[in-house]
Scaffold this active site. Structure first.
Site, mmCIF file in Angstrom:
data_model
loop_
_atom_site.group_PDB
_atom_site.id
_atom_site.type_symbol
_atom_site.label_atom_id
_atom_site.label_comp_id
_atom_site.label_asym_id
_atom_site.label_seq_id
_atom_site.Cartn_x
_atom_site.Cartn_y
_atom_site.Cartn_z
ATOM 1 C CE LYS A 45 -3.529 -0.849 -0.400
ATOM 2 N NZ LYS A 45 -4.164 -1.372 -1.658
ATOM 3 C CD1 TRP A 78 4.696 -8.465 -4.824
ATOM 4 C CD2 TRP A 78 3.219 -8.407 -6.498
ATOM 5 N NE1 TRP A 78 3.967 -7.285 -4.719
ATOM 6 C CE2 TRP A 78 3.056 -7.237 -5.735
ATOM 7 C CE3 TRP A 78 2.387 -8.598 -7.611
ATOM 8 C CZ2 TRP A 78 2.103 -6.265 -6.032
ATOM 9 C CZ3 TRP A 78 1.449 -7.638 -7.915
ATOM 10 C CH2 TRP A 78 1.319 -6.486 -7.134
ATOM 11 C CG HIS A 101 4.728 -6.394 -1.051
ATOM 12 N ND1 HIS A 101 4.800 -5.075 -1.449
ATOM 13 C CD2 HIS A 101 3.519 -6.850 -1.494
ATOM 14 C CE1 HIS A 101 3.685 -4.754 -2.099
ATOM 15 N NE2 HIS A 101 2.907 -5.811 -2.138
ATOM 16 N NE ARG A 123 -0.048 6.370 0.471
ATOM 17 C CZ ARG A 123 -1.221 5.858 0.112
ATOM 18 N NH1 ARG A 123 -1.348 4.539 -0.035
ATOM 19 N NH2 ARG A 123 -2.269 6.637 -0.099
ATOM 20 C CB SER A 131 -3.980 2.532 1.890
ATOM 21 O OG SER A 131 -4.233 1.875 0.673
ATOM 22 C CG MET A 225 -2.495 4.353 -13.455
ATOM 23 S SD MET A 225 -1.242 4.178 -12.181
ATOM 24 C CE MET A 225 -1.635 2.576 -11.520
ATOM 25 C CE LYS A 251 -11.224 8.979 0.303
ATOM 26 N NZ LYS A 251 -11.310 9.786 1.559
#
Length: 287
Positions: A45, A78, A101, A123, A131, A225, A251
């Site tokens: 996220k 991934w 990840h 982030r 998120s 996107m 969002k």
């Protein structure tokens, strides 16, 4: 369902068992990198899907064919997920593009020997939390978030998939061979996407005309996107991800945590953040 029912504990972190069976983790551990491979690394996220759109467009010189015809999990797969085992990644032409990840200390031996290029996206963790809270509630393969206060506690303690945000970020910031790593934040990309695309292209040693950079940036706007069925996860069956509850691409903003966390929760988060990041010298956009 509980963590014990849905997750595998692998090298100290929870992984969704259905996406990471033993054979896929073995494939990951034995994977052989090439020096010109490109690896997108994120804590979940944090802008993964965004970068899976940007990097192929840079490599193709702006040709949108791959982002229009391949789902992002095949386009830039991934390495640790079961899907990687069936994509014949060894046969792909260079430069290959991958995603992970995993923390730095979880990378396979070949990664440290070959040293491929890494784009590491960060982030604001309060937005990552926000998120994640919405995302966890849509899936059948993740533990439901429960009350927000409970999820906040789990997130801060690293008791969520892929473990602690703090450990993930600090591990990659302290990685060796930093000349092979580009650090960029979700917030930087929101503030100036064209500049971000240009910087990523420079890091990947791709010379692009200004017009091409602008074309790529325009195509990678969140609203566009969100309309791309190869990127918005609309191809995922509802029994795995129910987007009527919350869209995967929800969002695409910075600071939404202000609409989610209570004042007390934000203060508690800040206190934990200050303690866990006290030795980090990297200057984050959100600090």
């Amino acid at each position: 369902m509980t963590e014990a029912e849905l997750y595998t504990l692998y090298k100290g972190v929870f992984l969704p068992s259905s996406l990471h069976p033993p054979q896929s983790l073995k494939y990951y551990e034995d994977f052989t990198f090439r020096p010109d491979d490109i690896l997108i690394v994120t804590y979940p996220k944090s802008g993964t899907t965004w970068m899976q759109e940007i990097v192929p467009l840079i490599i193709s010189g702006g040709d949108p064919a791959s982002v229009e015809t391949l789902p992002n999990w095949d386009r830039v797969p991934w390495l640790e997920e079961h899907r990687a085992c069936v994509l014949n990644l060894e046969q792909r032409p260079s430069p290959r593009m991958f995603t992970t990840h995993f923390r730095n200390n979880m990378m396979p031996p070949s990664f440290f020997e070959v040293k491929p290029k890494v784009i590491y996206i960060m982030r604001n963790p309060k937005d990552v939390l926000t998120s994640s809270f919405h995302y966890f509630g849509t899936t059948s393969f993740l533990v439901k978030p429960g009350p927000q206060s409970d999820f906040l506690h789990k997130f801060l303690n690293g008791e969520v998939m892929f473990g602690s945000w703090f450990d993930h970020v600090k591990g990659w910031l302290n990685a060796e061979d930093k000349e092979r790593i580009m650090y960029i934040s979700y917030e930087e990309m929101i503030m100036d996407l064209k500049d971000s695309v240009a910087r990523i292209a420079e890091f990947l040693e791709r010379s692009l005309d200004v017009a091409v950079v602008e074309k790529i940036a325009d195509r990678c706007l969140f609203k566009k996107m969100k309309q791309n069925n190869m990127s918005n996860y609309s191809l995922v069956p509802t029994e795995y991800m129910d987007q009527t509850k919350s869209k995967f691409l929800r969002k695409g903003v910075a600071g939404d945590w202000k609409n989610q966390l209570t004042g007390a929760e934000a203060e508690h988060f800040d206190a934990v953040y200050k303690d866990k990041m006290k030795d980090v010298t990297y200057k984050f956009v959100w600090d």
